[in-house]
Design a protein around this motif. Structure first.
Motif, PDB file in Angstrom:
ATOM      1  N   LEU A   1       0.828  -1.216   0.000  1.00 19.82           N
ATOM      2  CA  LEU A   1       0.000   0.000   0.000  1.00 19.82           C
ATOM      3  C   LEU A   1       0.857   1.259   0.000  1.00 19.82           C
ATOM      4  CD1 LEU A   1      -2.728  -1.237   2.491  1.00 19.82           C
ATOM      5  CD2 LEU A   1      -3.088  -0.729   0.070  1.00 19.82           C
ATOM      6  N   ASN A   2       2.024   1.163   0.660  1.00 20.76           N
ATOM      7  CA  ASN A   2       2.906   2.333   0.662  1.00 20.76           C
ATOM      8  C   ASN A   2       3.536   2.600  -0.702  1.00 20.76           C
ATOM      9  OD1 ASN A   2       3.150   3.938   3.160  1.00 20.76           O
ATOM     10  ND2 ASN A   2       3.412   1.908   4.097  1.00 20.76           N
TER      11      ASN A   2
ATOM     12  N   LEU B   1       0.673   4.212  -2.491  1.00 22.31           N
ATOM     13  CA  LEU B   1       0.447   5.579  -1.981  1.00 22.31           C
ATOM     14  C   LEU B   1       1.427   6.558  -2.626  1.00 22.31           C
ATOM     15  CD1 LEU B   1      -1.089   7.341   0.166  1.00 22.31           C
ATOM     16  CD2 LEU B   1       0.818   6.878   1.710  1.00 22.31           C
ATOM     17  N   TYR B   2       2.697   6.136  -2.685  1.00 25.39           N
ATOM     18  CA  TYR B   2       3.698   7.000  -3.310  1.00 25.39           C
ATOM     19  C   TYR B   2       3.366   7.211  -4.793  1.00 25.39           C
ATOM     20  CZ  TYR B   2       8.070   8.954  -4.908  1.00 25.39           C
ATOM     21  OH  TYR B   2       8.991   9.789  -5.474  1.00 25.39           O
TER      22      TYR B   2
ATOM     23  N   GLU C   1       0.554   7.170  -6.286  1.00 25.84           N
ATOM     24  CA  GLU C   1      -0.571   8.096  -6.459  1.00 25.84           C
ATOM     25  C   GLU C   1      -0.129   9.533  -6.157  1.00 25.84           C
ATOM     26  OE1 GLU C   1      -2.986   7.089  -7.972  1.00 25.84           O
ATOM     27  OE2 GLU C   1      -3.261   4.974  -7.528  1.00 25.84           O
TER      28      GLU C   1
ATOM     29  N   VAL D   1      -5.006   8.946  -3.606  1.00 31.16           N
ATOM     30  CA  VAL D   1      -4.218   9.045  -2.372  1.00 31.16           C
ATOM     31  C   VAL D   1      -5.171   8.837  -1.181  1.00 31.16           C
ATOM     32  CG1 VAL D   1      -2.912  10.619  -0.882  1.00 31.16           C
ATOM     33  CG2 VAL D   1      -2.422  10.545  -3.338  1.00 31.16           C
ATOM     34  N   ASP D   2      -6.294   9.545  -1.196  1.00 33.34           N
ATOM     35  CA  ASP D   2      -7.296   9.389  -0.124  1.00 33.34           C
ATOM     36  C   ASP D   2      -7.770   7.943  -0.024  1.00 33.34           C
ATOM     37  OD1 ASP D   2      -7.249  12.016   0.604  1.00 33.34           O
ATOM     38  OD2 ASP D   2      -9.021  12.593  -0.548  1.00 33.34           O
TER      39      ASP D   2
ATOM     40  N   PHE E   1      -6.202   5.175  -0.790  1.00 29.33           N
ATOM     41  CA  PHE E   1      -5.231   4.290  -0.153  1.00 29.33           C
ATOM     42  C   PHE E   1      -5.095   4.596   1.334  1.00 29.33           C
ATOM     43  CE2 PHE E   1      -4.025   3.220  -4.501  1.00 29.33           C
ATOM     44  CZ  PHE E   1      -4.082   1.845  -4.366  1.00 29.33           C
ATOM     45  N   LEU E   2      -5.197   5.875   1.710  1.00 32.52           N
ATOM     46  CA  LEU E   2      -5.141   6.206   3.137  1.00 32.52           C
ATOM     47  C   LEU E   2      -6.320   5.567   3.872  1.00 32.52           C
ATOM     48  CD1 LEU E   2      -4.057   9.954   2.976  1.00 32.52           C
ATOM     49  CD2 LEU E   2      -2.704   8.036   3.843  1.00 32.52           C
TER      50      LEU E   2
ATOM     51  N   PRO F   1       1.505   5.002   6.977  1.00 32.63           N
ATOM     52  CA  PRO F   1       2.247   5.572   5.846  1.00 32.63           C
ATOM     53  C   PRO F   1       3.751   5.531   6.125  1.00 32.63           C
ATOM     54  CG  PRO F   1       0.512   7.057   6.596  1.00 32.63           C
ATOM     55  CD  PRO F   1       0.676   6.011   7.650  1.00 32.63           C
TER      56      PRO F   1
ATOM     57  N   ILE G   1      -1.833  13.514   6.006  1.00 32.63           N
ATOM     58  CA  ILE G   1      -1.514  12.150   5.572  1.00 32.63           C
ATOM     59  C   ILE G   1      -1.370  11.234   6.787  1.00 32.63           C
ATOM     60  CG2 ILE G   1       0.223  10.689   4.422  1.00 32.63           C
ATOM     61  CD1 ILE G   1      -1.194  12.407   2.399  1.00 32.63           C
TER      62      ILE G   1
END
Ligand SMILES: [Fe+2]
Ligand SMILES: [Fe+2]
Length: 304
Positions: free
Chosen positions: A30-31, A34-35, A37, A71-72, A74-75, A85, A285
């Motif tokens: 996921l990280n 996240l990056y 995105e 981004v949202d 995945f958060l 994160p 974040i």
């Protein structure tokens, strides 16, 4: 899109990702996403500097918003499964940020059609295997947008090579190099992955499918007139040489300026830090993904 969902689907033979058992692996994955995105901020560069017409500009403006929404997404998934994160792997950071050079044609063919095509297949794989319905629901909505990004890359690539055989050969050569890179990665993983994990044991075969799909896409875009595997070694070598010869001058300039554009210490001297370097200390974040009241110490430490 030039490929169907079925063609881009890998059969993991019942292997699943369990949000509890595989929490660490999911957090790592996921990280990286996240990056990826977060690098959506780069769409601004393509919008301002390179958009070839009004339609393309509108598409890019919308794409940048969609990538920020991802981004949202995945958060939200990270918060649900208890992942924090953390920094993405250096290779992912370099591939997604350090390579941001080149022309519109290189961007749409390598980063959008091929690159986002690769990410799309990874999203499909997570949707098909993660045993967590709320995450699947979020990802199902996001892939509809990623599909449009890939489709735009395909259309723009076809437009840009029309009547330009030299550009077609150059893009093909660059694609061959990137597929060689993915194959190297697959071989590297094959040696290091646990052979008994129900899902990870399939990863090398999954990467092989991503290469096959990219080859099919190249054929359907008219980038090559026969399947890549029918090209002789000499022909491939000639294509790669031509691609890099064309790149030589631009490449030299890029190489000299690369540290200033990419490496944080150089950029910091000029007081320029992009969101891709600072997002892990952004309260929006880290605050989003952590339970209230918990100090985000390790997230901050990793970000430094
Ligand atoms: Fe995205
Ligand atoms: Fe995208």
């Amino acid at each position: 899109m030039l490929l169907t969902r079925e063609e881009m689907t890998f059969d993991f033979q019942g292997g699943t990702l369990d949000p509890v058992r595989d929490r660490e692996l999911l957090e790592w994955m996921l990280n990286q996403f996240l990056y990826g995105e977060m690098t959506g901020i780069q769409v601004g560069h393509w919008l301002y500097e390179h958009a070839p017409d009004y339609e393309a500009a509108k598409f890019l403006a919308r794409q940048s918003l969609e990538e920020m929404q991802h981004v949202d997404n995945f958060l939200r998934i990270m918060a649900m499964i208890g992942a924090r994160p953390k920094p993405a792997h250096g290779a992912v950071r370099f591939l997604a940020t350090g390579m941001m050079v080149g022309s519109w044609a290189v961007h749409v063919s390598l980063e959008m059609a091929a690159g986002e095509g690769f990410v799309l297949m990874a999203f499909y794989a997570v949707i098909d295997t993660i045993d967590h319905k709320p995450s699947v629901d979020i990802l199902r909505r996001a892939v509809k947008q990623e599909e449009r990004h890939v489709e735009f890359g395909e259309e723009q690539t076809m437009k840009s090579i029309e009547g330009k055989p030299w550009l077609r050969r150059r893009l093909l050569g660059l694609n061959l190099v990137s597929m060689w890179g993915v194959r190297r990665l697959a071989r590297f993983m094959q040696k290091r992955l646990p052979a008994d994990h129900p899902l990870l044991k399939h990863l090398p075969a999954f990467l092989e499918l991503t290469i096959r799909c990219n080859e099919t896409r190249l054929l359907r875009m008219g980038m090559v007139d026969r399947p890549i595997r029918e090209l002789s070694g000499a022909r491939r070598a000639a294509l790669v040489t031509e691609a890099y010869a064309g790149k030589a001058l631009g490449g030299l300039v890029s190489l000299v300026t690369l540290p200033f554009r990419v490496l944080p210490p150089f950029r910091a001297w000029f007081g320029k830090k992009r969101l891709t370097e600072t997002y892990l200390s952004d309260p929006k974040i880290i605050g989003f993904a952590l339970p209230p009241g918990e100090p985000p110490a390790d997230a901050l430490a990793d970000a430094e």
